[in-house]
Motif scaffolding. Structure first.
Motif, PDB file in Angstrom:
ATOM      1  N   LEU A   1     -45.086  40.315 -58.849  1.00  0.00           N
ATOM      2  CA  LEU A   1     -44.794  40.846 -57.473  1.00  0.00           C
ATOM      3  C   LEU A   1     -43.910  39.858 -56.599  1.00  0.00           C
ATOM      4  N   MET A   2     -44.049  38.658 -56.833  1.00  0.00           N
ATOM      5  CA  MET A   2     -43.244  37.833 -56.455  1.00  0.00           C
ATOM      6  C   MET A   2     -41.890  37.959 -56.510  1.00  0.00           C
ATOM      7  N   GLY A   3     -41.592  38.513 -57.855  1.00  0.00           N
ATOM      8  CA  GLY A   3     -40.157  38.723 -58.050  1.00  0.00           C
ATOM      9  C   GLY A   3     -39.596  39.521 -57.436  1.00  0.00           C
ATOM     10  N   LEU A   4     -39.962  40.428 -56.770  1.00  0.00           N
ATOM     11  CA  LEU A   4     -39.428  41.565 -56.027  1.00  0.00           C
ATOM     12  C   LEU A   4     -38.859  41.078 -54.712  1.00  0.00           C
ATOM     13  N   MET A   5     -39.807  40.085 -54.272  1.00  0.00           N
ATOM     14  CA  MET A   5     -39.100  39.354 -52.874  1.00  0.00           C
ATOM     15  C   MET A   5     -38.244  38.430 -53.245  1.00  0.00           C
ATOM     16  N   VAL A   6     -38.086  37.900 -54.466  1.00  0.00           N
ATOM     17  CA  VAL A   6     -36.943  36.966 -54.797  1.00  0.00           C
ATOM     18  C   VAL A   6     -35.400  37.791 -55.188  1.00  0.00           C
ATOM     19  N   VAL A   7     -35.618  38.912 -55.428  1.00  0.00           N
ATOM     20  CA  VAL A   7     -34.645  39.979 -55.651  1.00  0.00           C
ATOM     21  C   VAL A   7     -34.154  40.178 -54.434  1.00  0.00           C
ATOM     22  N   VAL A   8     -34.720  40.398 -53.427  1.00  0.00           N
ATOM     23  CA  VAL A   8     -34.348  40.902 -52.133  1.00  0.00           C
ATOM     24  C   VAL A   8     -33.659  39.486 -51.363  1.00  0.00           C
ATOM     25  N   VAL A   9     -34.455  38.362 -51.596  1.00  0.00           N
ATOM     26  CA  VAL A   9     -33.715  37.088 -50.968  1.00  0.00           C
ATOM     27  C   VAL A   9     -32.254  36.987 -51.745  1.00  0.00           C
ATOM     28  N   PHE A  10     -32.201  37.003 -52.767  1.00  0.00           N
ATOM     29  CA  PHE A  10     -31.077  36.730 -53.469  1.00  0.00           C
ATOM     30  C   PHE A  10     -29.861  37.545 -53.271  1.00  0.00           C
ATOM     31  N   CYS A  11     -30.308  38.844 -52.966  1.00  0.00           N
ATOM     32  CA  CYS A  11     -29.319  39.905 -52.559  1.00  0.00           C
ATOM     33  C   CYS A  11     -28.585  39.724 -51.241  1.00  0.00           C
ATOM     34  N   THR A  12     -29.666  39.069 -50.190  1.00  0.00           N
ATOM     35  CA  THR A  12     -29.244  38.941 -48.912  1.00  0.00           C
ATOM     36  C   THR A  12     -27.863  38.289 -48.698  1.00  0.00           C
ATOM     37  N   PHE A  13     -27.613  37.402 -49.831  1.00  0.00           N
ATOM     38  CA  PHE A  13     -26.354  36.577 -49.338  1.00  0.00           C
ATOM     39  C   PHE A  13     -25.290  37.408 -49.400  1.00  0.00           C
ATOM     40  N   ALA A  14     -25.143  38.801 -50.194  1.00  0.00           N
ATOM     41  CA  ALA A  14     -23.943  39.329 -50.231  1.00  0.00           C
ATOM     42  C   ALA A  14     -24.096  40.862 -49.643  1.00  0.00           C
TER      43      ALA A  14
END
Length: 369
Positions: free
Chosen positions: A113-126
């Motif tokens: 489930l940590m991966g879901l937050m990582v996805v959100v953080v990565f997409c924040t830059f764009a």
């Protein structure tokens, strides 16, 4: 044979492109590819997955997705794909991988489930904050549906109560991360805007420090800097002669008194434009103060300077300034030739004395000091 630095640079350019924005997007892609590879490595080597065939299928799916997104990012300019579109697509792909990983991870599925937050953080830059929030809700919806399906079909391995608490914790953490990253995005945008405004303000300050606002000529401060640089250049290179000319508009005070300061400003602007149009490449003119102007004429002898100023006198005499009822504009001038390695201040003093003599002897003439 080891590849040379030039070869490695060429390969890197082919893979990641030369455009800085494209290079940055591909860096994010590479980081996500490493992250996917790390998770798959754990699945294969740490006995997390319950079914090796499911891991193989996930590995194939992930590999195909990584390759497809590399091609899309690399060709984004040709295809007209915006960074936000690519980021959203990669975010949804990551959510799908996360749902799949949760389904096959066995007892340690909560770690995925940590991966879901990582996805959100990565997409924040764009993505913009609202788009990031929408992606987070899409992730929560997908993971919630996955968890609900498993607890409904396999309550022994997916106890409803445990799944419910896990989902609640995941939702709270995911929304908190989304909110914080959104605030960081706003802060970054505000800082970027402030940096751009500061750069524009600095450009304005530099312009004001070097350009006369009324005539758009160099101001006295900038001309002094240019003269100092020219002194150093001539001392180092032993360059040829340089003439300095001081010009003063005749009867300018009377123009202001009779026609007003607006007319006087119009005369100054027209006079400056006439000087600028009549100078050669390499010559420089500055507003020295009030109605007085200084010309720096590099690699110019006295006779050349006199001929140039006579052409300027003719051009100024032909000026037609609105509101002056056909009044003829004229100027007096003094020329000084820099001798040897003397400071330009001495040359300017001689030009100033010549200008004073020109004004005293009837104006509308140029004398040599």
């Amino acid at each position: 044979m080891r590849p040379t630095t030039a070869t490695r640079f060429t390969i890197a350019r082919l893979l990641f492109g030369a455009d800085p924005k494209l290079h940055r997007m591909l860096q994010y892609w590479a980081a996500t590819a490493v992250l996917y590879g790390f998770f798959l490595f754990l699945f294969y080597n740490q006995g997390i997955a319950a079914a090796s065939q499911a891991v193989d299928a996930l590995a194939v799916y992930t590999g195909c997705g990584i390759a497809a997104f590399y091609l899309l990012v690399r060709a984004s300019r040709v295809l007209g794909l915006k960074p936000t579109t690519l980021a959203a697509a990669q975010g949804l792909f990551g959510i799908g991988c996360n749902m799949w990983a949760y389904s096959i991870a066995g007892p340690l599925r909560g770690a995925t489930l940590m991966g879901l937050m990582v996805v959100v953080v990565f997409c924040t830059f764009a993505l913009r904050p609202r788009q990031t929030l929408a992606l987070a809700f899409a992730g929560l919806s997908g993971m919630g549906a996955t968890m609900w399906w498993h607890q409904a079909h396999d309550p022994l391995h997916y106890p409803p109560a445990v799944e419910g608490v896990t989902f609640a914790i995941m939702a709270a953490c995911s929304l908190a991360v989304t909110f914080l990253t959104g605030e960081m995005t706003k802060l970054r945008a505000r800082l970027t805007r402030q940096r751009e405004e500061l750069a524009a303000a600095l450009d304005t300050i530099r312009t004001l420090a070097t350009v006369d606002e009324l005539t758009a000529l160099a101001n006295r401060r900038h001309m002094n800097e240019v003269l100092a640089a020219e002194e150093r250049r001539q001392s180092a290179a032993g360059a040829g002669s340089t003439c300095i000319a001081l010009l003063d508009i005749d009867h300018f005070k009377q123009i202001n008194d009779r026609h007003g300061h607006a007319a006087g400003d119009a005369v100054l602007r027209s006079f400056a434009a006439a000087l600028r149009a009549g100078l050669r490449d390499g010559d420089l003119v500055a507003r020295w103060g009030g109605e007085e102007f200084l010309l720096m004429l590099p690699d110019t002898g006295i006779e050349q300077a006199q001929a140039l100023l006579e052409r300027l006198r003719a051009g100024v005499a032909a000026l037609a300034v609105p509101g002056l009822d056909g009044l003829r504009i004229a100027f007096s001038g003094g020329i000084g030739l820099r001798s040897g390695g003397e400071p330009f201040t001495d040359t300017i003093n001689r030009a100033d004395k010549a200008l004073y003599r020109a004004k005293s002897s009837g104006r509308d003439r140029v004398l040599v000091g």
